[in-house]
Design an enzyme around this catalytic site. Structure first.
Site, PDB file in Angstrom:
ATOM      1  N   ARG A   1       6.825  26.374   9.839  1.00  0.00           N
ATOM      2  CA  ARG A   1       7.634  25.304   9.260  1.00  0.00           C
ATOM      3  C   ARG A   1       6.895  24.454   8.219  1.00  0.00           C
ATOM      4  O   ARG A   1       7.415  24.188   7.136  1.00  0.00           O
ATOM      5  CB  ARG A   1       8.101  24.396  10.405  1.00  0.00           C
ATOM      6  CG  ARG A   1       9.052  23.302   9.985  1.00  0.00           C
ATOM      7  CD  ARG A   1       9.193  22.235  11.092  1.00  0.00           C
ATOM      8  NE  ARG A   1       9.297  22.761  12.418  1.00  0.00           N
ATOM      9  CZ  ARG A   1      10.440  23.062  13.052  1.00  0.00           C
ATOM     10  NH1 ARG A   1      11.578  22.864  12.447  1.00  0.00           N
ATOM     11  NH2 ARG A   1      10.418  23.546  14.280  1.00  0.00           N
TER      12      ARG A   1
ATOM     13  N   CYS B   1      34.560  28.441  12.685  1.00  0.00           N
ATOM     14  CA  CYS B   1      35.464  27.956  13.731  1.00  0.00           C
ATOM     15  C   CYS B   1      34.702  27.644  15.011  1.00  0.00           C
ATOM     16  O   CYS B   1      34.824  28.351  16.018  1.00  0.00           O
ATOM     17  CB  CYS B   1      36.565  28.980  13.956  1.00  0.00           C
ATOM     18  SG  CYS B   1      37.600  29.093  12.495  1.00  0.00           S
TER      19      CYS B   1
HETATM   20  N1  LLP Z   1       3.188  30.740  16.600  1.00  0.00           N
HETATM   21  C1  LLP Z   1       4.038  31.125  17.577  1.00  0.00           C
HETATM   22  C2  LLP Z   1       3.540  31.968  18.675  1.00  0.00           C
HETATM   23  C3  LLP Z   1       5.371  30.678  17.550  1.00  0.00           C
HETATM   24  O1  LLP Z   1       6.195  31.040  18.520  1.00  0.00           O
HETATM   25  C4  LLP Z   1       5.819  29.852  16.479  1.00  0.00           C
HETATM   26  C5  LLP Z   1       7.185  29.367  16.421  1.00  0.00           C
HETATM   27  C6  LLP Z   1       4.906  29.507  15.474  1.00  0.00           C
HETATM   28  C7  LLP Z   1       3.600  29.973  15.569  1.00  0.00           C
HETATM   29  C8  LLP Z   1       5.271  28.655  14.295  1.00  0.00           C
HETATM   30  O2  LLP Z   1       5.674  27.369  14.651  1.00  0.00           O
HETATM   31  P1  LLP Z   1       5.949  26.256  13.522  1.00  0.00           P
HETATM   32  O3  LLP Z   1       4.638  25.996  12.810  1.00  0.00           O
HETATM   33  O4  LLP Z   1       6.946  26.819  12.583  1.00  0.00           O
HETATM   34  O5  LLP Z   1       6.459  25.117  14.255  1.00  0.00           O
HETATM   35  N2  LLP Z   1      13.746  27.787  15.126  1.00  0.00           N
HETATM   36  C9  LLP Z   1      13.132  26.550  15.553  1.00  0.00           C
HETATM   37  C10 LLP Z   1      11.641  26.665  15.684  1.00  0.00           C
HETATM   38  C11 LLP Z   1      11.220  27.760  16.626  1.00  0.00           C
HETATM   39  C12 LLP Z   1       9.752  27.999  16.628  1.00  0.00           C
HETATM   40  C13 LLP Z   1       9.444  29.269  17.322  1.00  0.00           C
HETATM   41  N3  LLP Z   1       8.057  29.602  17.334  1.00  0.00           N
HETATM   42  C14 LLP Z   1      13.535  25.446  14.578  1.00  0.00           C
HETATM   43  O6  LLP Z   1      14.273  25.718  13.641  1.00  0.00           O
HETATM   44  O7  LLP Z   1      13.162  24.289  14.775  1.00  0.00           O
END
Ligand code: LLP
Length: 424
Positions: free
Chosen positions: A273, A345
């Site tokens: 992110r 919907c």
């Molecule tokens: N590493 C692992 C093992 C992960 O499962 C994830 C994210 C990341 C790294 C990266 O995390 P970040 O830096 O993006 O926070 N769809 C959700 C977020 C789900 C994150 C899943 N795992 C949202 O839109 O908020």
């Protein structure tokens, strides 16, 4: 190029994601600089935004990749990442995916991050069959309290009830198994406890728990260790105020790492992110508005129906996430609160209440949509996947066409020739 011009140009149209590749590269550069001369890997979490131009921009800045499927692994390799800069996380890697990770490049990928004691036996068997030695890291679940993680329950992963990682009490068994395997080599330990952390608190707690464990194990059982990995999860400002920068997380973690005598190990982080969210928007067009007069005990309300929906950006529906929405070509004059909703919907197809020009604008941008937007999109309600436009230095350098309705109809009706259920 202006966003309004893009949205009005019939060759792009709406709904369309627009990404700023230059700004994503700057994020990666700033994060990388925080490591100074320390050995490190910024393993970009491909799931956040898997578009080829995004991957190539980040890989060009020296990022590696954190992948969670064979498809993401194949994609990262096609986008040019060297296999040793890839780590593979995931609680349910199939044997086929393990084979792929083991067979890639001269020595397989950088690390298969095992998430259970059971997985280790399978890695050993597959590596043995391939006549190779697989590099393995153990993903530890540090068992933090859900409260301590201070993020939405759907994106907290490092607590006792989560399916992720090897429970603290099972780590010794896991390490014993990896060491005993003739075809597995223990190279690292990792944690990833959640996403959208606004400060370093919970992230550092997890890192500390990991480092304490590693410091003990290193004396005996884990002598050949190469890295520790503290995962992703660095938050972004969705409009609620500033959050800690990714570089602050890294500096704080490096201090802890040195304090525990682990400063010589490479530090891996897995940001998704934070590298891409703020540098993508979803452009949408207003289809119609609707007003409910007061009466019947209800307050008046106004809705703005746009042509982007929860199938294009599911975060509000799935996590009650709020994304700012701004009009393109803002004009002075009266403003009013509109409930901005999509065409799908479902009641949850609702982007929340936003102050917009009144009468409402014809074009809007949903902000901070560069992460977990397109990658979580679906064709629900027969809505084709949105288009994607990539900017570099303010110029369009690449485009992904919108999904085709005709193709959707053919495929759903069973008229297309691709009938292999394996999808291979
Ligand atoms: N590493 C692992 C093992 C992960 O499962 C994830 C994210 C990341 C790294 C990266 O995390 P970040 O830096 O993006 O926070 N769809 C959700 C977020 C789900 C994150 C899943 N795992 C949202 O839109 O908020």
């Amino acid at each position: 190029v202006s966003l309004a011009a893009l949205a009005r140009d019939p060759s792009y149209g709406t709904p369309t994601y627009v990404y700023d590749l230059s700004a994503m590269a700057v994020e990666a550069r700033e994060l990388t600089a925080a490591f100074d001369t320390a050995p490190h890997l910024v393993a970009y979490a491909v799931k956040a935004n898997s578009a080829g131009p995004v991957l190539r921009a980040l890989f060009a800045e020296g990022c590696g990749a954190d992948v969670v499927s064979g498809a993401e692994l194949a994609l990262a390799l096609v986008a040019g990442i060297p296999p040793e800069r890839v780590v593979f996380s995931g609680v349910a890697k199939t044997n086929q995916e393990l084979d792929q990770a083991i067979a890639t490049g001269p020595r397989g990928i950088g690390a298969i991050q095992v998430e259970s004691v059971e997985e280790i036996g399978r890695v050993e068997a597959r590596a043995s069959a391939a006549g190779r030695v697989a590099r393995v890291a153990v993903r530890v679940n540090p068992g933090l309290g859900l409260d301590a993680l201070d993020t939405h329950a759907h994106i907290a992963t490092g607590h006792d009830e989560a399916k992720f990682g090897v429970a603290k009490g099972d780590v010794a068994t896991a390490v014993g198994l990896v060491n005993a395997g003739a075809h597995t080599e223990l190279v690292g330990f990792s944690v990833h406890v959640g996403s959208q952390f606004k400060d370093t608190g919970a992230y550092l707690d997890a890192a500390r728990a990991l480092f304490a464990m590693v410091a003990t194990l290193r004396a005996e059982e884990a002598k050949g260790l190469v890295f520790v990995d503290t995962g992703g999860g660095f938050g972004v400002d969705y409009g609620e105020g500033p959050v800690a920068r990714p570089s602050e997380f890294v500096r704080a973690v490096r201090r802890e790492q040195r304090a525990l005598g682990l400063g010589d190990l490479a530090l891996h982080v897995e940001p998704g992110r934070s590298l891409v969210a703020a540098h993508g928007v979803l452009l949408a067009r207003a289809i119609s508005s609707k007003a409910r007069a007061s009466g019947g005990g209800l307050p008046p309300r106004r809705w703005l129906m746009i042509d982007a929906g929860m199938n294009d950006l599911v975060r509000p529906a799935l996590y009650q996430a709020r994304h700012r929405i701004v009009e393109l070509g803002a004009r002075p004059g009266p403003r009013a609160a509109f409930r901005v909703v999509g065409p799908v919907c479902e009641s949850s197809d609702d982007f929340g209440s936003h102050e917009l020009a009144d009468p409402p604008p014809d074009l809007v941008a949903i902000l901070d949509a560069g992460a977990y937007g397109y990658t979580m999109a679906s064709a629900y309600n027969g809505r084709p996947l949105p288009a994607e436009v990539f900017l570099e230095g303010g110029r369009v350098v690449d485009v992904r066409a919108r999904g085709s309705i005709a193709h959707w109809v053919e495929e759903r009706a069973g008229l297309t020739s691709s009938r292999s259920p394996s999808g291979a």
